[in-house]
Scaffold this motif. Sequence first.
Motif, PDB file in Angstrom:
ATOM      1  N   PRO A 172       0.839  -1.211   0.000  1.00 43.28           N
ATOM      2  CA  PRO A 172       0.000   0.000   0.000  1.00 43.28           C
ATOM      3  C   PRO A 172       0.869   1.256   0.000  1.00 43.28           C
ATOM      4  CG  PRO A 172      -0.566  -1.508   1.794  1.00 43.28           C
ATOM      5  CD  PRO A 172       0.735  -1.978   1.250  1.00 43.28           C
ATOM      6  N   HIS A 173       0.277   2.350  -0.402  1.00 38.90           N
ATOM      7  CA  HIS A 173       0.961   3.625  -0.228  1.00 38.90           C
ATOM      8  C   HIS A 173      -0.055   4.735  -0.035  1.00 38.90           C
ATOM      9  CE1 HIS A 173       0.115   4.933  -4.350  1.00 38.90           C
ATOM     10  NE2 HIS A 173       0.535   3.741  -4.764  1.00 38.90           N
ATOM     11  N   GLU A 174       0.447   5.910   0.292  1.00 41.44           N
ATOM     12  CA  GLU A 174      -0.389   7.017   0.741  1.00 41.44           C
ATOM     13  C   GLU A 174      -1.327   7.505  -0.348  1.00 41.44           C
ATOM     14  OE1 GLU A 174      -2.089   8.411   3.058  1.00 41.44           O
ATOM     15  OE2 GLU A 174      -0.315   8.873   4.261  1.00 41.44           O
ATOM     16  N   SER A 175      -2.430   8.101   0.086  1.00 40.53           N
ATOM     17  CA  SER A 175      -3.429   8.649  -0.828  1.00 40.53           C
ATOM     18  C   SER A 175      -2.940   9.965  -1.415  1.00 40.53           C
ATOM     19  CB  SER A 175      -4.752   8.863  -0.082  1.00 40.53           C
ATOM     20  OG  SER A 175      -5.254   7.644   0.402  1.00 40.53           O
ATOM     21  N   PRO A 176      -3.602  10.451  -2.497  1.00 42.31           N
ATOM     22  CA  PRO A 176      -3.177  11.715  -3.116  1.00 42.31           C
ATOM     23  C   PRO A 176      -3.416  12.906  -2.200  1.00 42.31           C
ATOM     24  CG  PRO A 176      -5.207  10.918  -4.110  1.00 42.31           C
ATOM     25  CD  PRO A 176      -4.709   9.818  -3.236  1.00 42.31           C
ATOM     26  N   ASN A 177      -2.829  14.029  -2.584  1.00 44.65           N
ATOM     27  CA  ASN A 177      -2.893  15.235  -1.749  1.00 44.65           C
ATOM     28  C   ASN A 177      -4.317  15.732  -1.538  1.00 44.65           C
ATOM     29  OD1 ASN A 177      -0.128  15.278  -1.434  1.00 44.65           O
ATOM     30  ND2 ASN A 177       0.224  16.670  -3.154  1.00 44.65           N
ATOM     31  N   SER A 178      -5.175  15.547  -2.544  1.00 47.20           N
ATOM     32  CA  SER A 178      -6.555  16.020  -2.394  1.00 47.20           C
ATOM     33  C   SER A 178      -7.253  15.335  -1.226  1.00 47.20           C
ATOM     34  CB  SER A 178      -7.336  15.755  -3.686  1.00 47.20           C
ATOM     35  OG  SER A 178      -7.399  14.362  -3.956  1.00 47.20           O
ATOM     36  N   MET A 179      -6.759  14.180  -0.816  1.00 48.33           N
ATOM     37  CA  MET A 179      -7.333  13.474   0.321  1.00 48.33           C
ATOM     38  C   MET A 179      -6.563  13.746   1.605  1.00 48.33           C
ATOM     39  SD  MET A 179      -8.085   9.891  -1.733  1.00 48.33           S
ATOM     40  CE  MET A 179      -8.662   8.984  -0.323  1.00 48.33           C
ATOM     41  N   THR A 180      -5.232  13.715   1.545  1.00 45.40           N
ATOM     42  CA  THR A 180      -4.444  13.858   2.770  1.00 45.40           C
ATOM     43  C   THR A 180      -4.502  15.272   3.333  1.00 45.40           C
ATOM     44  OG1 THR A 180      -2.468  14.233   1.412  1.00 45.40           O
ATOM     45  CG2 THR A 180      -2.874  11.996   2.163  1.00 45.40           C
ATOM     46  N   TRP A 181      -4.598  16.286   2.472  1.00 45.63           N
ATOM     47  CA  TRP A 181      -4.718  17.650   2.979  1.00 45.63           C
ATOM     48  C   TRP A 181      -6.022  17.832   3.748  1.00 45.63           C
ATOM     49  CZ3 TRP A 181      -2.980  20.655  -2.056  1.00 45.63           C
ATOM     50  CH2 TRP A 181      -1.615  20.465  -2.230  1.00 45.63           C
ATOM     51  N   VAL A 182      -7.079  17.242   3.256  1.00 43.23           N
ATOM     52  CA  VAL A 182      -8.357  17.311   3.964  1.00 43.23           C
ATOM     53  C   VAL A 182      -8.248  16.613   5.317  1.00 43.23           C
ATOM     54  CG1 VAL A 182     -10.755  16.548   3.907  1.00 43.23           C
ATOM     55  CG2 VAL A 182      -9.710  17.519   1.862  1.00 43.23           C
ATOM     56  N   LEU A 183      -7.598  15.450   5.339  1.00 47.05           N
ATOM     57  CA  LEU A 183      -7.401  14.739   6.602  1.00 47.05           C
ATOM     58  C   LEU A 183      -6.626  15.591   7.596  1.00 47.05           C
ATOM     59  CD1 LEU A 183      -6.516  11.142   5.322  1.00 47.05           C
ATOM     60  CD2 LEU A 183      -8.657  11.892   6.351  1.00 47.05           C
ATOM     61  N   ALA A 184      -5.589  16.268   7.118  1.00 41.45           N
ATOM     62  CA  ALA A 184      -4.773  17.099   8.008  1.00 41.45           C
ATOM     63  C   ALA A 184      -5.591  18.257   8.573  1.00 41.45           C
ATOM     64  CB  ALA A 184      -3.562  17.619   7.247  1.00 41.45           C
ATOM     65  N   ALA A 185      -6.420  18.880   7.736  1.00 40.39           N
ATOM     66  CA  ALA A 185      -7.240  20.003   8.201  1.00 40.39           C
ATOM     67  C   ALA A 185      -8.240  19.549   9.259  1.00 40.39           C
ATOM     68  CB  ALA A 185      -7.963  20.636   7.019  1.00 40.39           C
ATOM     69  N   LEU A 186      -8.887  18.413   9.028  1.00 43.23           N
ATOM     70  CA  LEU A 186      -9.859  17.914   9.997  1.00 43.23           C
ATOM     71  C   LEU A 186      -9.181  17.463  11.287  1.00 43.23           C
ATOM     72  CD1 LEU A 186     -12.191  15.903   7.595  1.00 43.23           C
ATOM     73  CD2 LEU A 186     -12.793  17.974   8.852  1.00 43.23           C
ATOM     74  N   ALA A 187      -8.008  16.846  11.175  1.00 45.08           N
ATOM     75  CA  ALA A 187      -7.290  16.422  12.373  1.00 45.08           C
ATOM     76  C   ALA A 187      -6.882  17.638  13.211  1.00 45.08           C
ATOM     77  CB  ALA A 187      -6.057  15.619  11.986  1.00 45.08           C
ATOM     78  N   PHE A 188      -6.457  18.695  12.546  1.00 45.74           N
ATOM     79  CA  PHE A 188      -6.089  19.922  13.262  1.00 45.74           C
ATOM     80  C   PHE A 188      -7.296  20.479  14.016  1.00 45.74           C
ATOM     81  CE2 PHE A 188      -5.781  24.574  13.344  1.00 45.74           C
ATOM     82  CZ  PHE A 188      -4.594  24.734  14.066  1.00 45.74           C
ATOM     83  N   ALA A 189      -8.438  20.532  13.334  1.00 46.79           N
ATOM     84  CA  ALA A 189      -9.654  21.030  13.987  1.00 46.79           C
ATOM     85  C   ALA A 189     -10.070  20.116  15.132  1.00 46.79           C
ATOM     86  CB  ALA A 189     -10.784  21.146  12.962  1.00 46.79           C
ATOM     87  N   ALA A 190      -9.900  18.794  14.956  1.00 47.00           N
ATOM     88  CA  ALA A 190     -10.274  17.848  16.007  1.00 47.00           C
ATOM     89  C   ALA A 190      -9.433  18.023  17.260  1.00 47.00           C
ATOM     90  CB  ALA A 190     -10.148  16.411  15.480  1.00 47.00           C
ATOM     91  N   VAL A 191      -8.215  18.520  17.106  1.00 47.23           N
ATOM     92  CA  VAL A 191      -7.331  18.683  18.253  1.00 47.23           C
ATOM     93  C   VAL A 191      -7.555  20.027  18.946  1.00 47.23           C
ATOM     94  CG1 VAL A 191      -4.921  18.907  18.973  1.00 47.23           C
ATOM     95  CG2 VAL A 191      -5.594  17.099  17.370  1.00 47.23           C
ATOM     96  N   VAL A 192      -7.600  21.125  18.170  1.00 44.15           N
ATOM     97  CA  VAL A 192      -7.556  22.457  18.775  1.00 44.15           C
ATOM     98  C   VAL A 192      -8.928  23.041  19.077  1.00 44.15           C
ATOM     99  CG1 VAL A 192      -5.378  22.896  17.584  1.00 44.15           C
ATOM    100  CG2 VAL A 192      -7.503  23.705  16.566  1.00 44.15           C
ATOM    101  N   SER A 193      -9.997  22.527  18.456  1.00 40.82           N
ATOM    102  CA  SER A 193     -11.298  23.177  18.627  1.00 40.82           C
ATOM    103  C   SER A 193     -11.784  23.119  20.071  1.00 40.82           C
ATOM    104  CB  SER A 193     -12.338  22.522  17.702  1.00 40.82           C
ATOM    105  OG  SER A 193     -12.469  21.138  17.979  1.00 40.82           O
ATOM    106  N   GLY A 194     -11.438  22.091  20.796  1.00 35.69           N
ATOM    107  CA  GLY A 194     -11.876  21.996  22.184  1.00 35.69           C
ATOM    108  C   GLY A 194     -11.260  23.063  23.053  1.00 35.69           C
ATOM    109  N   ILE A 195      -9.958  23.259  22.912  1.00 32.89           N
ATOM    110  CA  ILE A 195      -9.257  24.263  23.725  1.00 32.89           C
ATOM    111  C   ILE A 195      -9.735  25.661  23.374  1.00 32.89           C
ATOM    112  CG2 ILE A 195      -6.986  25.224  24.253  1.00 32.89           C
ATOM    113  CD1 ILE A 195      -5.807  22.481  23.684  1.00 32.89           C
ATOM    114  N   ILE A 196      -9.986  25.916  22.079  1.00 34.87           N
ATOM    115  CA  ILE A 196     -10.382  27.259  21.655  1.00 34.87           C
ATOM    116  C   ILE A 196     -11.804  27.582  22.100  1.00 34.87           C
ATOM    117  CG2 ILE A 196     -10.847  28.705  19.646  1.00 34.87           C
ATOM    118  CD1 ILE A 196      -8.592  27.257  18.196  1.00 34.87           C
ATOM    119  N   PHE A 197     -12.731  26.670  21.877  1.00 36.12           N
ATOM    120  CA  PHE A 197     -14.143  26.994  22.060  1.00 36.12           C
ATOM    121  C   PHE A 197     -14.733  26.483  23.373  1.00 36.12           C
ATOM    122  CE2 PHE A 197     -13.556  26.760  17.419  1.00 36.12           C
ATOM    123  CZ  PHE A 197     -13.950  28.048  17.084  1.00 36.12           C
TER     124      PHE A 197
END
Length: 821
Positions: A608-633
């Motif tokens: 196997p290998h990693e998915s294209p950027n159109s998928m991994t960038w979205v994953l990174a954005a959602l993971a960032f929101a999943a981590v920081v949104s609690g502390i911020i809001f």
Amino acid sequence: MTTLPLLLSAILAQAEHAGEAAAAVAERHGTEIAQAAHVSWLWLIPFFPLLGSAINTAFGPRLQKRYGKRAAHTVAVGAMVLSCIVAEVAFWKMFATPEHERFFEDHLWTMWQSGTLKVDLSFGVDPLGMLMTMIVTHVATLIHIYSTGYMADEPAYWRFFLWLNLFVFSMLLLVMGSNFVVMFFGWEGVGLCSYGLIAFWYTDIEKAKAGLKAFVVNRFGDFGFVIGLFILFWSLSGSWQDNRYVPDPGLANQKVLGAPAPAPRVSPAGVQLGPTMEFRELRNQISDESSGMSERLRDLTLWGMPVIALICIGFFIGATGKSAQIPLYVWLPDAMAGPTPVSALIHAATMVTAGVYMVARLNFLFALSPLAMTVVATVGCLTAIFAASIGFFQYDIKKVLAYSTVSQLGFMFIGVGVGAYWAGIFHLMTHAFFKACLFLGSGSVILACHHEQDMRKMGGLAKYTPITRWTYLAACWAIAGFPFASGFYSKDEILWKAWTAGGLSTPWIGHAIYVVGAIAALGTSFYMFRSYYMTFTGEYRGGHGHEDKERLEDPHAMAAHQHAAAAVTAPNDFAATADVVAATVPHQHGPDHAHDTHVHEDAHGGVPHESPNSMTWVLAALAFAAVVSGIIFGLPALWSGHEPLLEKFLAPSLPAAEKVPFAPASHSEELLFQFLGVAIAALGWITARTLYVDAKSQVPARLKESFARAWAVVYNKYYVDELYGATVIRFSLFLSRVLYWIDQNVIDSFVNFMGWVGRSVAYVDAAFDNYVVDGAVNGLADLIMNGGRTLRRVQTGHIQAYLFGALGGAIVFVILQYVIR
């Protein structure tokens, strides 16, 4: 490029000086009375997704054939980006507006009017609606972008995006509708779109059945929603006396023919009372203490039951269907038959949270009924633990996430059920981020493993898909409840409010809900890290090619991450299909084809290998929101010294939040419960790591053998589907056969008998017409004809005969004259 900043600055400047009249009203009557400001461009937010769907519906096949698949997703993604921009402008306008003025409305036209009751096609956003609009538009945009990679090899690419755009339009109707009717349009619209997306690969009968199951089960819930709405409408204008509905003068607005219309009743604070479909007007009637409407609803009864409880339970039945709660949760796990982006959008971030949003939207109603609040919280609690237990032993990675979604929705209903409305919505927001990340991460894993969804055939993917691994792990931290990620703040607040809840039917229910919820949270941490360790640690256990079962899991989208670029640039469906076939059929390669070896190796079950950027960038954005949104809001007031940012922002939309009682507690007690929350998350993680890291432990297999029957019961989802099949479905089929027999042998017989009677009457009527009516007419005609034929003989043409006739007539005349005299 400078247009948007100038527009934002102009809006902020306008908002800073606007609203003096509304402020005066708020000062005179209190902030309980919501005053709306007209914003004439709110309709653009749902319009752009509708436009994108319409374009792909009308021209999608032609655009895709002529310009390739890029044209279809450019229309869809572009529509979502435009919707996001307008939503952002509305958000910052609201953020810069004083709290008591944060009610924006946009009336387009009146759909129908009866007396003083009007139903408008209108949009309205308050802080709650604005938050939901931001979640829907932004998460949906990310999922649209992700889909360009995941669905790149789908021949009906344009059809997927038209359904996706149409779903977002329906969801925005649901959350932005200013009244029950517009909300219900969106409510039914998302149900229709979910059917189209779940059954997207409708040629597979199982996927078609899953879509139909979701559609039918939701109809049961919608019936409860409608009944609750009818009872509410009647309760605002009358009462039930001796099982008869009696309109109240001044509320029902009934006009007697020929008499002037009665003046509508108005509260001392200036709020018009009576039946309404508008959320803001209903909220004002109940929140305004001088109106007496809240006491009226508390005191009304129907069939010996409090009317307010019947109203709220009716609405909640609708919520159990849309938000997959006991007993109507069974459609959501089967809905995983749809493409993974559908699972992320509909079954994690948006549609399944509609029921939670609806309860929070009607917080002023639910707070009037401790019984209804207890029902909501109890059902949410039972659903959370029930679904979490099923997730323990599932091997399909998407099924694990499906039951996790059902469980997390249960936590949200615990929040809104105990009166912690902002905490329930906060968990809705954090869940949208981490569960969308988990679903999309599972899609990346499925593609990496050549469409394998069984976690027993995965493992070791951390070194092959590092971005997917870290984003999936971040989302696991969030859902498990570690304090460095968002899920801790929302889930801990819900459980804490459950422990201190004072607005339920009996005091001990809150403590029981906390205990059961804590066990469900422990299970959540366990099964999520179980899925992580089974998927990403150890050695890769796949690589055996596409077995028939694996192909059936996803018959259309084949190795999108391998040749997404080729498929996007393909001029039409046939060329895209040819690219797919060329990449998946083995070839004899000479030295000149050495550069293609890795592609075909992967296509046949290689590394196997990693998915294209159109998928991994979205994953990174959602993971960032999943981590920081609690502390911020949602940083707890115990830590920061002031109420959480989101709680303060949502306060104008939740007038009942201050009226729901909670038991006082010390800071040390609250800290203890926060520590318990972290300990629960850690215990679940440690247990999962011990049993499943690197797939080395034999304990799970031994436990399975030792408790085979218990394992089978849980693995088979407690046989609930079989139970429904043996009871509800069998009864429905039996009833349908009985009704069919009645139709064939009773109704049809009666209809046939009536037809025979009709034919008999027709025969008698025909005979009467033939022999009587026609006989009389024909007899008269014959008499005239015969008489004429006889008289015709007198006309001989001889003068002698005429003279003899005249002489004979004269003689007869003389004789008659003599006789008469």
